[in-house]
Each structure stands twice: as C-alpha cells, then as structure tokens.
Design a protein around this motif. Structure first.
Motif, PDB file in Angstrom:
ATOM      1  N   ALA A 112       0.822  -1.212   0.000  1.00 65.52           N
ATOM      2  CA  ALA A 112       0.000   0.000   0.000  1.00 65.52           C
ATOM      3  C   ALA A 112       0.856   1.262   0.000  1.00 65.52           C
ATOM      4  CB  ALA A 112      -0.943  -0.005   1.209  1.00 65.52           C
ATOM      5  N   MET A 113       2.046   1.183   0.567  1.00 71.89           N
ATOM      6  CA  MET A 113       2.949   2.337   0.573  1.00 71.89           C
ATOM      7  C   MET A 113       3.316   2.794  -0.829  1.00 71.89           C
ATOM      8  SD  MET A 113       5.482   1.302   3.724  1.00 71.89           S
ATOM      9  CE  MET A 113       6.727   2.544   3.296  1.00 71.89           C
ATOM     10  N   GLU A 114       3.285   1.875  -1.791  1.00 73.95           N
ATOM     11  CA  GLU A 114       3.594   2.260  -3.170  1.00 73.95           C
ATOM     12  C   GLU A 114       2.500   3.162  -3.736  1.00 73.95           C
ATOM     13  OE1 GLU A 114       6.513   1.805  -4.686  1.00 73.95           O
ATOM     14  OE2 GLU A 114       7.047   1.030  -2.693  1.00 73.95           O
ATOM     15  N   GLY A 115       1.279   2.965  -3.278  1.00 69.06           N
ATOM     16  CA  GLY A 115       0.214   3.889  -3.661  1.00 69.06           C
ATOM     17  C   GLY A 115       0.468   5.270  -3.098  1.00 69.06           C
ATOM     18  N   GLU A 116       0.965   5.323  -1.851  1.00 71.15           N
ATOM     19  CA  GLU A 116       1.307   6.605  -1.239  1.00 71.15           C
ATOM     20  C   GLU A 116       2.453   7.288  -1.976  1.00 71.15           C
ATOM     21  OE1 GLU A 116      -1.210   7.430   0.390  1.00 71.15           O
ATOM     22  OE2 GLU A 116      -0.552   7.587   2.478  1.00 71.15           O
ATOM     23  N   ARG A 117       3.377   6.490  -2.472  1.00 73.75           N
ATOM     24  CA  ARG A 117       4.486   7.072  -3.245  1.00 73.75           C
ATOM     25  C   ARG A 117       3.953   7.785  -4.489  1.00 73.75           C
ATOM     26  NH1 ARG A 117       9.717   5.406  -3.086  1.00 73.75           N
ATOM     27  NH2 ARG A 117       9.159   3.291  -2.418  1.00 73.75           N
ATOM     28  N   LEU A 118       2.963   7.161  -5.141  1.00 66.61           N
ATOM     29  CA  LEU A 118       2.358   7.780  -6.326  1.00 66.61           C
ATOM     30  C   LEU A 118       1.629   9.065  -5.943  1.00 66.61           C
ATOM     31  CD1 LEU A 118       1.467   7.640  -9.361  1.00 66.61           C
ATOM     32  CD2 LEU A 118      -0.573   6.425  -8.534  1.00 66.61           C
ATOM     33  N   ALA A 119       0.904   9.039  -4.820  1.00 65.48           N
ATOM     34  CA  ALA A 119       0.067  10.177  -4.441  1.00 65.48           C
ATOM     35  C   ALA A 119       0.869  11.382  -3.975  1.00 65.48           C
ATOM     36  CB  ALA A 119      -0.913   9.751  -3.342  1.00 65.48           C
ATOM     37  N   SER A 120       1.952  11.130  -3.230  1.00 62.28           N
ATOM     38  CA  SER A 120       2.648  12.253  -2.590  1.00 62.28           C
ATOM     39  C   SER A 120       4.133  12.335  -2.897  1.00 62.28           C
ATOM     40  CB  SER A 120       2.479  12.152  -1.074  1.00 62.28           C
ATOM     41  OG  SER A 120       3.164  11.020  -0.564  1.00 62.28           O
ATOM     42  N   GLY A 121       4.663  11.325  -3.575  1.00 59.33           N
ATOM     43  CA  GLY A 121       6.094  11.306  -3.859  1.00 59.33           C
ATOM     44  C   GLY A 121       6.901  10.686  -2.745  1.00 59.33           C
ATOM     45  N   SER A 122       6.221  10.245  -1.672  1.00 60.64           N
ATOM     46  CA  SER A 122       6.906   9.650  -0.532  1.00 60.64           C
ATOM     47  C   SER A 122       6.146   8.402  -0.085  1.00 60.64           C
ATOM     48  CB  SER A 122       6.987  10.653   0.622  1.00 60.64           C
ATOM     49  OG  SER A 122       7.470  10.046   1.798  1.00 60.64           O
ATOM     50  N   ALA A 123       6.850   7.295   0.049  1.00 58.68           N
ATOM     51  CA  ALA A 123       6.208   6.028   0.445  1.00 58.68           C
ATOM     52  C   ALA A 123       6.099   5.955   1.964  1.00 58.68           C
ATOM     53  CB  ALA A 123       6.989   4.843  -0.111  1.00 58.68           C
ATOM     54  N   HIS A 124       5.284   6.812   2.554  1.00 58.12           N
ATOM     55  CA  HIS A 124       5.138   6.835   4.011  1.00 58.12           C
ATOM     56  C   HIS A 124       4.036   5.862   4.429  1.00 58.12           C
ATOM     57  CE1 HIS A 124       1.614   9.585   3.594  1.00 58.12           C
ATOM     58  NE2 HIS A 124       2.283   9.984   2.532  1.00 58.12           N
ATOM     59  N   ALA A 125       4.091   5.412   5.690  1.00 61.74           N
ATOM     60  CA  ALA A 125       3.190   4.353   6.154  1.00 61.74           C
ATOM     61  C   ALA A 125       2.267   4.777   7.281  1.00 61.74           C
ATOM     62  CB  ALA A 125       4.012   3.146   6.607  1.00 61.74           C
ATOM     63  N   ASP A 126       2.338   6.039   7.729  1.00 60.44           N
ATOM     64  CA  ASP A 126       1.572   6.402   8.918  1.00 60.44           C
ATOM     65  C   ASP A 126       0.070   6.482   8.669  1.00 60.44           C
ATOM     66  OD1 ASP A 126       2.233   8.592   7.351  1.00 60.44           O
ATOM     67  OD2 ASP A 126       2.314  10.010   8.999  1.00 60.44           O
ATOM     68  N   ASN A 127      -0.374   6.473   7.411  1.00 51.67           N
ATOM     69  CA  ASN A 127      -1.803   6.342   7.104  1.00 51.67           C
ATOM     70  C   ASN A 127      -2.169   4.897   6.752  1.00 51.67           C
ATOM     71  OD1 ASN A 127      -1.485   9.522   5.921  1.00 51.67           O
ATOM     72  ND2 ASN A 127      -3.323   9.070   7.093  1.00 51.67           N
ATOM     73  N   VAL A 128      -1.395   4.275   5.870  1.00 47.97           N
ATOM     74  CA  VAL A 128      -1.774   2.934   5.404  1.00 47.97           C
ATOM     75  C   VAL A 128      -1.658   1.888   6.504  1.00 47.97           C
ATOM     76  CG1 VAL A 128      -1.326   3.353   2.962  1.00 47.97           C
ATOM     77  CG2 VAL A 128       0.532   2.522   4.416  1.00 47.97           C
ATOM     78  N   ALA A 129      -0.717   2.063   7.439  1.00 44.06           N
ATOM     79  CA  ALA A 129      -0.569   1.070   8.511  1.00 44.06           C
ATOM     80  C   ALA A 129      -1.815   0.993   9.389  1.00 44.06           C
ATOM     81  CB  ALA A 129       0.680   1.357   9.340  1.00 44.06           C
ATOM     82  N   PRO A 130      -2.318   2.110   9.943  1.00 45.59           N
ATOM     83  CA  PRO A 130      -3.550   1.997  10.722  1.00 45.59           C
ATOM     84  C   PRO A 130      -4.765   1.620   9.872  1.00 45.59           C
ATOM     85  CG  PRO A 130      -2.894   4.303  10.521  1.00 45.59           C
ATOM     86  CD  PRO A 130      -1.760   3.478  10.001  1.00 45.59           C
ATOM     87  N   ALA A 131      -4.785   2.048   8.603  1.00 49.33           N
ATOM     88  CA  ALA A 131      -5.909   1.678   7.741  1.00 49.33           C
ATOM     89  C   ALA A 131      -6.007   0.163   7.592  1.00 49.33           C
ATOM     90  CB  ALA A 131      -5.769   2.335   6.371  1.00 49.33           C
ATOM     91  N   ILE A 132      -4.870  -0.505   7.514  1.00 54.40           N
ATOM     92  CA  ILE A 132      -4.845  -1.962   7.333  1.00 54.40           C
ATOM     93  C   ILE A 132      -4.937  -2.701   8.661  1.00 54.40           C
ATOM     94  CG2 ILE A 132      -3.370  -3.901   6.608  1.00 54.40           C
ATOM     95  CD1 ILE A 132      -2.360  -2.076   4.332  1.00 54.40           C
TER      96      ILE A 132
END
Length: 310
Positions: free
Chosen positions: A126-146
């Motif tokens: 899921a972090m790869e989706g964040e990389r596309l959205a913001s340019g940074s593969a951060h996990a502080d949203n996707v981790a709690p979402a999952i």
C-alpha cells in the motif's frame, strides 16, 4: 469466493508529534472498494464514484498498490483483478484519502487470493500507492488503515510496524475545511533542518504519547499532543487553527492538531459527549467564516479495513 466488497477507513496521521511514524484509524468516513477475480490477466478499474481520478491502474493508487502485490505472487502474469471504487474521503483532505484506497485494494485482493500475505506485508504494498500520491512512500496512514487502532512506524528501512493499544473510551473529532492541501505541497514547505532543542522536545512527546496509550493515561496523552516541528509551519495553511486548538481544549478535548498534511484538524476526547461538544465548538468557529466544511465524530477503528460483503 471470487468477489468481495470492503470498507477502508479514513486515518489521522502524525497524531501531532509523530510526524510520519504514528497514525490511527477512524470508524468513519471511509472508502468502499468492490473487487472480483478475472480470468483475464491484469488490473482493471471499471468505475470510480465520488472523485475525478484516473482509471488507468498505473496512475491510480489502488492500481499501483495492487501491482506491487501482484509482483510478489508465484504466478504474477496470470493474476486478474477488476474493481469499482467509491470515494467517500475527498482527496487532499488530510484524513488519508489515498491511503484508504491503497489499503482497501491490497486487503481485498489478499482475501480473494486466500490471504497469502500477512497484514503487515500488505502495508509495504500500500505504501507504493502513497508514493504515487505524494512522492513519498510513508506508512503512517496505510498502517492503521490496514491494521486498525494506533500504529507506530519504528523503521522504514526495513519497514517495521508496531501496533499500539487504544485506551477505552477514546473518541476523535475531525473538522475538514473544504480546501485542498496536497501532501506533496505540504511537504515542500517543511524545514530541512530543525533545532536540537526542538528535536529533543519532540522525541519526549512521541515517547510520552506511546507511554500514555499503554498506561491509559489520558493526562499524559493530552500533554504529549504537541508538535513543535511541523505544525508551526503547516498551521498557517488552515483557517482559525489556533482558535480551534484553544477552544476545543477548553471544551474538554485532550488535545489535537493537524491531521496528516491538513487541512483537517483532529481532537481526541475521553467520551462521546465531550467529542460532540468539541464538534459544536468547531461548528461555532467555522460557521461565521463562510467556508464549507465537514465534521466527523468517530471512535477509533480497531479492525482496519473491514469486509462488507463477499
């Protein structure tokens, strides 16, 4: 089973002092993703409702996250998925719109495949989706979402996610002003260097917040919800931010801050009654501004992405 529908929750990232490392999941709002297996290899996004986003998988966070998962399958060339996305979280809202989509896609696909990957592995996809959205593969949203609840990103190299406890009775009130703050833009205005004195104060707050969650110490949690590094820069983008913080705490909130990169602002409370009083305060502050906004009152989602139907 070859078809599934999931609810993927909004999230609050940073939780004041925990920039890029702490997040929590909400019970509402959330995106919905309907996905089914296809005999035709490849990923196809058939429809998107609620937002003007690309259907092309390589340009959509759902598609990119799912591509990352497919690459790790034993037979990736024969995997076929189709999906319909319902966006209930507005892009640029600061409550994890892109994360909800990416998280929902990988969890749905994993279930359809018989759950070959553990949940923590899905975070990396899921972090790869964040990389596309913001340019940074951060996990502080996707981790709690999952994973649900509060989560801590101990490390990004390698990715190491730690689940944190949620004290009983904790509620979240979020106000979302209807202005867009892109994560990529919000990152550009950040300082690249910080004072050692500020860093020490921030470390203390992060450690104390984690301790407060484990000890159910609401006073300690409230004292720890202070960001001395990111919030002073980003808060100028959010109307009436300082007034919100002061008056919401006067109404009984433990404290709060900017949700993710903004413009949403969150407040934590120890009961539904206080959380709804805080919502009234937010409404009273924003109503005279002539600016459209939404207010969400939610418990902390302990499960993460949930199956609606299968």
């Amino acid at each position: 089973m070859n078809r599934i529908k999931v609810f993927s929750p909004a999230t609050v990232a940073n939780v004041a002092c925990g920039f890029d490392v702490i997040g929590l999941a909400l019970d509402n709002p959330g995106d919905e993703i309907e996905m089914w297996l296809s005999s035709e290899p490849g990923i196809r996004i058939r429809e998107i409702h609620g937002a003007d986003l690309p259907l092309e998988p390589s340009k959509n966070v759902c598609g990119v996250a799912l591509q990352a998962l497919v690459k790790k399958l034993p037979d990736p060339l024969n995997a076929g998925f189709e999906m319909i996305i319902k966006k209930n979280i507005q892009p640029g809202s600061g409550i994890g719109s892109s994360a909800a989509s990416a998280a929902g896609a990988v969890v749905a696909a994993n279930i359809l495949l018989g759950e070959p990957f553990p949940k923590k592995k899905l975070v990396r996809f899921a972090m790869e989706g964040e990389r596309l959205a913001s340019g940074s593969a951060h996990a502080d949203n996707v981790a709690p979402a999952i994973l649900g609840g509060f989560t801590l990103v101990r490390s990004y190299t390698p990715v190491d996610i730690v689940g944190l406890p949620t004290p009983p009775g904790l509620w979240v009130t979020v106000i979302h002003p209807q202005i867009e703050v892109k994560t990529s833009d919000a990152r550009e205005i950040l300082k690249h260097k910080v004072l050692m004195t500020d860093a020490i104060k921030q470390w203390g707050n992060v450690a104390a917040l984690v301790a407060g969650l484990y000890r159910n110490d609401y006073g300690l949690i409230g004292r720890s919800l202070e960001d001395v590094i990111v919030e002073p820069v980003r808060s100028i983008l959010i109307p009436a931010f300082q007034e919100l913080k002061i008056k919401c705490k006067e109404a009984g909130a433990l404290g709060g801050g900017i949700s993710g990169s903004g413009p949403s602002v969150f407040m934590l409370s120890t009961s539904e009654e206080i959380a709804r009083n805080v919502a009234d305060v937010m409404n009273n502050i924003y109503q005279p501004l002539g600016l459209e906004y939404h207010i969400h009152v939610s418990t902390v989602n302990q499960e993460g992405v949930k199956v609606i139907s299968r």
